[in-house]
Design a protein around this motif. Structure first.
Motif, PDB file in Angstrom:
ATOM      1  N   ASP A 117      -8.031  -9.130   4.263  1.00  0.00           N
ATOM      2  CA  ASP A 117      -7.462  -8.384   4.809  1.00  0.00           C
ATOM      3  C   ASP A 117      -6.162  -7.988   5.336  1.00  0.00           C
ATOM      4  OD1 ASP A 117      -5.408 -10.434   5.667  1.00  0.00           O
ATOM      5  OD2 ASP A 117      -5.489 -11.014   7.796  1.00  0.00           O
ATOM      6  N   THR A 118      -6.755  -7.096   3.608  1.00  0.00           N
ATOM      7  CA  THR A 118      -4.577  -6.424   3.528  1.00  0.00           C
ATOM      8  C   THR A 118      -4.864  -6.336   1.935  1.00  0.00           C
ATOM      9  OG1 THR A 118      -2.736  -8.192   5.331  1.00  0.00           O
ATOM     10  CG2 THR A 118      -2.781  -6.187   3.244  1.00  0.00           C
ATOM     11  N   VAL A 119      -5.086  -4.347   2.198  1.00  0.00           N
ATOM     12  CA  VAL A 119      -4.956  -3.833   0.911  1.00  0.00           C
ATOM     13  C   VAL A 119      -3.979  -2.912  -0.058  1.00  0.00           C
ATOM     14  CG1 VAL A 119      -5.856  -2.045   2.162  1.00  0.00           C
ATOM     15  CG2 VAL A 119      -7.123  -2.635  -0.616  1.00  0.00           C
ATOM     16  N   PRO A 167     -10.604   1.461   6.106  1.00  0.00           N
ATOM     17  CA  PRO A 167     -10.508   1.131   6.838  1.00  0.00           C
ATOM     18  C   PRO A 167     -11.069  -0.271   7.520  1.00  0.00           C
ATOM     19  CG  PRO A 167     -12.716   2.204   7.199  1.00  0.00           C
ATOM     20  CD  PRO A 167     -11.590   2.003   6.000  1.00  0.00           C
ATOM     21  N   ARG A 168     -11.291  -0.882   7.793  1.00  0.00           N
ATOM     22  CA  ARG A 168     -11.522  -2.099   7.829  1.00  0.00           C
ATOM     23  C   ARG A 168     -10.441  -3.164   7.468  1.00  0.00           C
ATOM     24  NH1 ARG A 168     -16.522  -4.301   9.270  1.00  0.00           N
ATOM     25  NH2 ARG A 168     -17.816  -2.639   9.433  1.00  0.00           N
ATOM     26  N   LEU A 169      -9.301  -2.550   6.638  1.00  0.00           N
ATOM     27  CA  LEU A 169      -7.942  -3.508   6.338  1.00  0.00           C
ATOM     28  C   LEU A 169      -6.642  -2.717   6.478  1.00  0.00           C
ATOM     29  CD1 LEU A 169      -8.847  -4.164   2.475  1.00  0.00           C
ATOM     30  CD2 LEU A 169     -10.299  -6.102   3.996  1.00  0.00           C
ATOM     31  N   ARG A 170      -4.881  -4.239   6.887  1.00  0.00           N
ATOM     32  CA  ARG A 170      -4.083  -3.398   6.834  1.00  0.00           C
ATOM     33  C   ARG A 170      -3.894  -2.764   5.663  1.00  0.00           C
ATOM     34  NH1 ARG A 170       0.058  -7.701   8.623  1.00  0.00           N
ATOM     35  NH2 ARG A 170      -0.938  -8.542   6.672  1.00  0.00           N
ATOM     36  N   VAL A 228      -1.782   9.255   7.472  1.00  0.00           N
ATOM     37  CA  VAL A 228      -2.720   8.597   8.713  1.00  0.00           C
ATOM     38  C   VAL A 228      -1.986   7.768   9.320  1.00  0.00           C
ATOM     39  CG1 VAL A 228      -5.051   7.775   8.257  1.00  0.00           C
ATOM     40  CG2 VAL A 228      -3.778   9.630   6.107  1.00  0.00           C
ATOM     41  N   PRO A 229      -2.288   7.582  10.261  1.00  0.00           N
ATOM     42  CA  PRO A 229      -1.736   6.464  11.218  1.00  0.00           C
ATOM     43  C   PRO A 229      -2.394   5.782  11.157  1.00  0.00           C
ATOM     44  CG  PRO A 229      -2.928   8.625  12.501  1.00  0.00           C
ATOM     45  CD  PRO A 229      -3.142   8.500  11.338  1.00  0.00           C
ATOM     46  N   THR A 230      -3.528   5.889   9.910  1.00  0.00           N
ATOM     47  CA  THR A 230      -3.534   3.952   9.927  1.00  0.00           C
ATOM     48  C   THR A 230      -2.971   2.902   8.457  1.00  0.00           C
ATOM     49  OG1 THR A 230      -5.725   4.633   8.711  1.00  0.00           O
ATOM     50  CG2 THR A 230      -6.363   4.069  11.403  1.00  0.00           C
ATOM     51  N   VAL A 231      -2.641   3.615   8.315  1.00  0.00           N
ATOM     52  CA  VAL A 231      -2.351   3.560   6.729  1.00  0.00           C
ATOM     53  C   VAL A 231      -0.371   3.563   6.385  1.00  0.00           C
ATOM     54  CG1 VAL A 231      -2.499   4.284   3.973  1.00  0.00           C
ATOM     55  CG2 VAL A 231      -4.166   5.239   5.214  1.00  0.00           C
ATOM     56  N   ASN A 232      -0.089   2.540   6.411  1.00  0.00           N
ATOM     57  CA  ASN A 232       1.546   1.970   5.864  1.00  0.00           C
ATOM     58  C   ASN A 232       1.944   2.475   5.585  1.00  0.00           C
ATOM     59  OD1 ASN A 232       1.728   0.631   9.243  1.00  0.00           O
ATOM     60  ND2 ASN A 232      -0.195  -0.164   8.018  1.00  0.00           N
ATOM     61  N   PHE A 233       2.485   3.412   4.618  1.00  0.00           N
ATOM     62  CA  PHE A 233       3.645   3.798   4.290  1.00  0.00           C
ATOM     63  C   PHE A 233       5.010   2.845   3.577  1.00  0.00           C
ATOM     64  CE2 PHE A 233       0.110   6.639   3.038  1.00  0.00           C
ATOM     65  CZ  PHE A 233       0.237   7.549   1.690  1.00  0.00           C
ATOM     66  N   VAL A 234       5.793   2.138   2.051  1.00  0.00           N
ATOM     67  CA  VAL A 234       5.961   1.456   2.009  1.00  0.00           C
ATOM     68  C   VAL A 234       7.335   2.210   1.389  1.00  0.00           C
ATOM     69  CG1 VAL A 234       7.127  -0.360   1.622  1.00  0.00           C
ATOM     70  CG2 VAL A 234       5.050  -0.666   2.752  1.00  0.00           C
ATOM     71  N   SER A 235       8.548   2.143   1.978  1.00  0.00           N
ATOM     72  CA  SER A 235       8.864   3.309   0.618  1.00  0.00           C
ATOM     73  C   SER A 235      10.513   2.293  -0.258  1.00  0.00           C
ATOM     74  CB  SER A 235       9.982   5.068   1.145  1.00  0.00           C
ATOM     75  OG  SER A 235      10.823   4.110   2.209  1.00  0.00           O
ATOM     76  N   GLY A 236      10.116   1.052   0.133  1.00  0.00           N
ATOM     77  CA  GLY A 236      11.101  -0.083  -0.099  1.00  0.00           C
ATOM     78  C   GLY A 236      11.030  -0.804  -0.787  1.00  0.00           C
ATOM     79  N   GLY A 238      -6.095 -13.358   2.535  1.00  0.00           N
ATOM     80  CA  GLY A 238      -5.871 -12.530   1.050  1.00  0.00           C
ATOM     81  C   GLY A 238      -5.208 -11.064   1.428  1.00  0.00           C
ATOM     82  N   ILE A 239      -4.682 -11.124   0.398  1.00  0.00           N
ATOM     83  CA  ILE A 239      -3.686  -9.844   0.260  1.00  0.00           C
ATOM     84  C   ILE A 239      -4.028  -8.871  -1.405  1.00  0.00           C
ATOM     85  CG2 ILE A 239      -2.153  -7.984  -0.414  1.00  0.00           C
ATOM     86  CD1 ILE A 239      -0.357 -10.616   1.173  1.00  0.00           C
ATOM     87  N   TRP A 240      -5.019  -7.832  -1.659  1.00  0.00           N
ATOM     88  CA  TRP A 240      -5.702  -7.398  -2.502  1.00  0.00           C
ATOM     89  C   TRP A 240      -4.808  -6.502  -2.963  1.00  0.00           C
ATOM     90  CZ3 TRP A 240     -10.149  -3.583  -1.727  1.00  0.00           C
ATOM     91  CH2 TRP A 240     -10.824  -3.114  -3.215  1.00  0.00           C
TER      92      TRP A 240
END
Length: 147
Positions: free
Chosen positions: A19-21, A41-44, A57-65, A81-83
């Protein structure tokens, strides 16, 4: 499978495994540059980047940490799971949190490719084959677990 490919193949079922990529910035940019700024788009979606700190992109989370810290946080959440999708540099960083490695071998060679784990040091990593499937097309999917 990227959303555009799912649509072309008429696949609309729910994801049963992930459910997460997770992607590195360069992997995400490949999708963006081909017209898919949210390729799954079906995954976080989480993109790890030191240079892009705000998501375009509002539906994509960017992580700088710290990627390891974020993955450890995600693994504590309920869900599937996480892919980890592409990115040898990110894979190298996340090695301590990788539970299984799924390698898809295709009967087509395109370009030079990307290292599975990008490191300047030689590292011996023992894995145990946990499963395999070979499709009629010749594509082989190999699943390994850490020893």
């Amino acid at each position: 499978m990227p959303g555009a490919v799912r649509e072309l193949l008429g696949l609309d079922g729910e994801n049963r495994v992930f459910d997460t990529v997770l992607m590195g910035r360069r992997t995400w940019e490949l999708g963006r540059d081909t017209g898919a700024p949210d390729p799954y788009p079906r995954l976080r979606s989480y993109v790890f980047s030191r240079s892009i700190t705000q998501s375009p992109v509002p539906t994509v989370n960017f992580v700088s940490g710290d990627p390891l810290e974020k993955v450890r946080e995600l693994k504590q959440e309920d869900g599937l799971g996480i892919w980890l999708c592409g990115g040898g540099v990110l894979a190298e960083t996340l090695w301590p949190e990788i539970d299984r490695l799924v390698v898809k071998v295709n009967p087509v060679v395109i370009g030079a490719g990307i290292k599975l784990f990008h490191s300047d040091e030689f590292a011996l990593r023992k894995l145990r084959l946990a499963g395999h499937h070979v499709y009629e097309s010749g594509v082989a999917v190999l699943t390994y677990r850490k020893e």
